[in-house]
Design a protein around this motif. Structure first.
Motif, PDB file in Angstrom:
ATOM      1  N   MET A  62     -12.620 -16.505   5.336  1.00  0.00           N
ATOM      2  CA  MET A  62     -12.195 -15.192   4.899  1.00  0.00           C
ATOM      3  C   MET A  62     -10.682 -15.201   4.666  1.00  0.00           C
ATOM      4  SD  MET A  62     -12.444 -11.491   6.736  1.00  0.00           S
ATOM      5  CE  MET A  62     -14.198 -11.615   6.583  1.00  0.00           C
ATOM      6  N   ALA A  63     -10.274 -14.459   3.656  1.00  0.00           N
ATOM      7  CA  ALA A  63      -8.853 -14.361   3.321  1.00  0.00           C
ATOM      8  C   ALA A  63      -8.083 -13.682   4.455  1.00  0.00           C
ATOM      9  CB  ALA A  63      -8.683 -13.581   2.023  1.00  0.00           C
ATOM     10  N   ALA A  64      -6.855 -14.068   4.602  1.00  0.00           N
ATOM     11  CA  ALA A  64      -5.974 -13.454   5.600  1.00  0.00           C
ATOM     12  C   ALA A  64      -5.615 -12.040   5.160  1.00  0.00           C
ATOM     13  CB  ALA A  64      -4.707 -14.291   5.752  1.00  0.00           C
ATOM     14  N   PRO A  65      -5.288 -11.168   6.109  1.00  0.00           N
ATOM     15  CA  PRO A  65      -4.838  -9.831   5.738  1.00  0.00           C
ATOM     16  C   PRO A  65      -3.582  -9.885   4.876  1.00  0.00           C
ATOM     17  CG  PRO A  65      -5.349  -9.912   8.071  1.00  0.00           C
ATOM     18  CD  PRO A  65      -5.393 -11.322   7.562  1.00  0.00           C
ATOM     19  N   SER A  66      -3.441  -8.905   4.030  1.00  0.00           N
ATOM     20  CA  SER A  66      -2.271  -8.782   3.172  1.00  0.00           C
ATOM     21  C   SER A  66      -1.008  -8.627   4.021  1.00  0.00           C
ATOM     22  CB  SER A  66      -2.439  -7.548   2.283  1.00  0.00           C
ATOM     23  OG  SER A  66      -1.210  -7.051   1.846  1.00  0.00           O
ATOM     24  N   PRO A  67       0.076  -9.308   3.652  1.00  0.00           N
ATOM     25  CA  PRO A  67       1.336  -9.106   4.379  1.00  0.00           C
ATOM     26  C   PRO A  67       1.789  -7.642   4.378  1.00  0.00           C
ATOM     27  CG  PRO A  67       1.492 -11.069   3.011  1.00  0.00           C
ATOM     28  CD  PRO A  67       0.187 -10.380   2.647  1.00  0.00           C
ATOM     29  N   TRP A  68       1.502  -6.906   3.310  1.00  0.00           N
ATOM     30  CA  TRP A  68       1.862  -5.489   3.238  1.00  0.00           C
ATOM     31  C   TRP A  68       1.133  -4.699   4.324  1.00  0.00           C
ATOM     32  CZ3 TRP A  68       5.579  -2.906   0.768  1.00  0.00           C
ATOM     33  CH2 TRP A  68       5.475  -1.515   0.637  1.00  0.00           C
ATOM     34  N   ILE A  69      -0.167  -4.947   4.456  1.00  0.00           N
ATOM     35  CA  ILE A  69      -0.958  -4.241   5.471  1.00  0.00           C
ATOM     36  C   ILE A  69      -0.500  -4.655   6.870  1.00  0.00           C
ATOM     37  CG2 ILE A  69      -3.276  -3.755   6.319  1.00  0.00           C
ATOM     38  CD1 ILE A  69      -2.619  -2.734   3.373  1.00  0.00           C
ATOM     39  N   LEU A  70      -0.278  -5.936   7.082  1.00  0.00           N
ATOM     40  CA  LEU A  70       0.217  -6.403   8.381  1.00  0.00           C
ATOM     41  C   LEU A  70       1.550  -5.738   8.742  1.00  0.00           C
ATOM     42  CD1 LEU A  70      -0.546 -10.222   8.144  1.00  0.00           C
ATOM     43  CD2 LEU A  70      -1.503  -8.623   9.820  1.00  0.00           C
ATOM     44  N   ARG A  71       2.417  -5.607   7.769  1.00  0.00           N
ATOM     45  CA  ARG A  71       3.749  -5.034   8.000  1.00  0.00           C
ATOM     46  C   ARG A  71       3.675  -3.594   8.506  1.00  0.00           C
ATOM     47  NH1 ARG A  71       8.089  -4.120   3.103  1.00  0.00           N
ATOM     48  NH2 ARG A  71       9.562  -2.859   4.276  1.00  0.00           N
ATOM     49  N   PHE A  72       2.750  -2.804   7.919  1.00  0.00           N
ATOM     50  CA  PHE A  72       2.721  -1.378   8.239  1.00  0.00           C
ATOM     51  C   PHE A  72       1.594  -0.960   9.180  1.00  0.00           C
ATOM     52  CE2 PHE A  72       5.186  -1.575   4.289  1.00  0.00           C
ATOM     53  CZ  PHE A  72       6.339  -0.949   4.727  1.00  0.00           C
ATOM     54  N   ALA A  73       0.710  -1.884   9.543  1.00  0.00           N
ATOM     55  CA  ALA A  73      -0.388  -1.555  10.458  1.00  0.00           C
ATOM     56  C   ALA A  73       0.101  -0.907  11.757  1.00  0.00           C
ATOM     57  CB  ALA A  73      -1.230  -2.796  10.744  1.00  0.00           C
ATOM     58  N   PRO A  74       1.233  -1.336  12.327  1.00  0.00           N
ATOM     59  CA  PRO A  74       1.681  -0.718  13.579  1.00  0.00           C
ATOM     60  C   PRO A  74       2.014   0.777  13.465  1.00  0.00           C
ATOM     61  CG  PRO A  74       2.736  -2.851  13.295  1.00  0.00           C
ATOM     62  CD  PRO A  74       2.042  -2.523  12.001  1.00  0.00           C
ATOM     63  N   LEU A  75       2.185   1.291  12.254  1.00  0.00           N
ATOM     64  CA  LEU A  75       2.475   2.718  12.095  1.00  0.00           C
ATOM     65  C   LEU A  75       1.248   3.601  12.314  1.00  0.00           C
ATOM     66  CD1 LEU A  75       4.797   2.759   8.944  1.00  0.00           C
ATOM     67  CD2 LEU A  75       5.446   2.832  11.363  1.00  0.00           C
ATOM     68  N   VAL A  76       0.054   3.020  12.217  1.00  0.00           N
ATOM     69  CA  VAL A  76      -1.175   3.802  12.409  1.00  0.00           C
ATOM     70  C   VAL A  76      -1.303   4.130  13.892  1.00  0.00           C
ATOM     71  CG1 VAL A  76      -3.690   3.805  12.165  1.00  0.00           C
ATOM     72  CG2 VAL A  76      -2.259   2.732  10.399  1.00  0.00           C
ATOM     73  N   LEU A  77      -1.561   5.404  14.182  1.00  0.00           N
ATOM     74  CA  LEU A  77      -1.687   5.885  15.558  1.00  0.00           C
ATOM     75  C   LEU A  77      -2.588   4.962  16.376  1.00  0.00           C
ATOM     76  CD1 LEU A  77      -1.218   8.229  17.634  1.00  0.00           C
ATOM     77  CD2 LEU A  77      -3.337   9.213  16.731  1.00  0.00           C
ATOM     78  N   ALA A  78      -2.085   4.486  17.503  1.00  0.00           N
ATOM     79  CA  ALA A  78      -2.841   3.572  18.359  1.00  0.00           C
ATOM     80  C   ALA A  78      -4.220   4.147  18.680  1.00  0.00           C
ATOM     81  CB  ALA A  78      -2.069   3.294  19.641  1.00  0.00           C
ATOM     82  N   GLY A  79      -5.246   3.374  18.395  1.00  0.00           N
ATOM     83  CA  GLY A  79      -6.613   3.788  18.676  1.00  0.00           C
ATOM     84  C   GLY A  79      -7.192   4.785  17.704  1.00  0.00           C
ATOM     85  N   GLY A  80      -6.400   5.284  16.753  1.00  0.00           N
ATOM     86  CA  GLY A  80      -6.893   6.266  15.788  1.00  0.00           C
ATOM     87  C   GLY A  80      -7.899   5.648  14.824  1.00  0.00           C
TER      88      GLY A  80
END
Length: 169
Positions: A1-19
């Motif tokens: 499977m392809a690795a996650p996009s660097p863009w998504i990895l960069r901003f994933a921490p902004l999503v509310l924890a556990g949301g």
């Protein structure tokens, strides 16, 4: 499977924890799997769920099979998400529905192909290519733009792309 996009990895921490997170047009679920690993409940939505069938028994994964380009009701009704991820997919009628499905403070992470991509191959149909600044223009009234990029990109392969990270006010 392809690795996650660097863009998504960069901003994933902004999503509310556990949301709750929506992985729209999920394919093999590379981004939804990233959020599952981060402790989020993830809704995987695609017209073919074969790429995420292995997640059917995971209590944190919800699988919804729907062809969003056909006439029919929005399959997520009134559901709200702390994060919505869309990559390599464009169906313009969905933009108002995606914005409405973000909870206040929710993060939209969107990355797809833009005009000029036809010189690299598929997609080449203008119906599936963003016009200059289109992601920004579609999001700016309802969302706070945190980051926006557009132009040629070499990873994971040469293409013209637009990307946005935006937060619902």
């Amino acid at each position: 499977m392809a690795a996650p996009s660097p863009w998504i990895l960069r901003f994933a921490p902004l999503v509310l924890a556990g949301g709750p997170v929506l992985d729209l047009a999920c394919g093999g679920g590379r981004h939804g799997r990233l959020f599952l690993a981060r402790g989020h409940a993830v809704t995987f939505l695609d017209r073919d769920l074969g790429g995420v069938a292995d997640l059917a028994g995971d209590p944190a994964a919800s699988l919804i099979e729907a062809d969003l380009e056909k006439d029919g009701p929005w399959p997520l009704a009134e559901r709200q998400f702390a994060g919505i991820v869309v990559t390599n997919y464009l169906w313009r009628p969905l933009f108002p529905l995606l914005i409405a499905a973000l909870q206040p403070g929710g993060i939209l992470l969107y990355e797809t192909f833009a005009r000029g991509n036809e010189r690299f191959g598929r997609p080449g149909n203008p119906d599936f290519l963003l016009t200059p600044n289109e992601l920004f223009e579609r999001c700016k009234d309802a969302l706070e733009i945190r980051a926006f990029e557009q132009g040629p990109d070499e990873q994971p392969y040469p293409a013209m792309r637009q990307r946005i990270c935006a937060i619902k006010r």
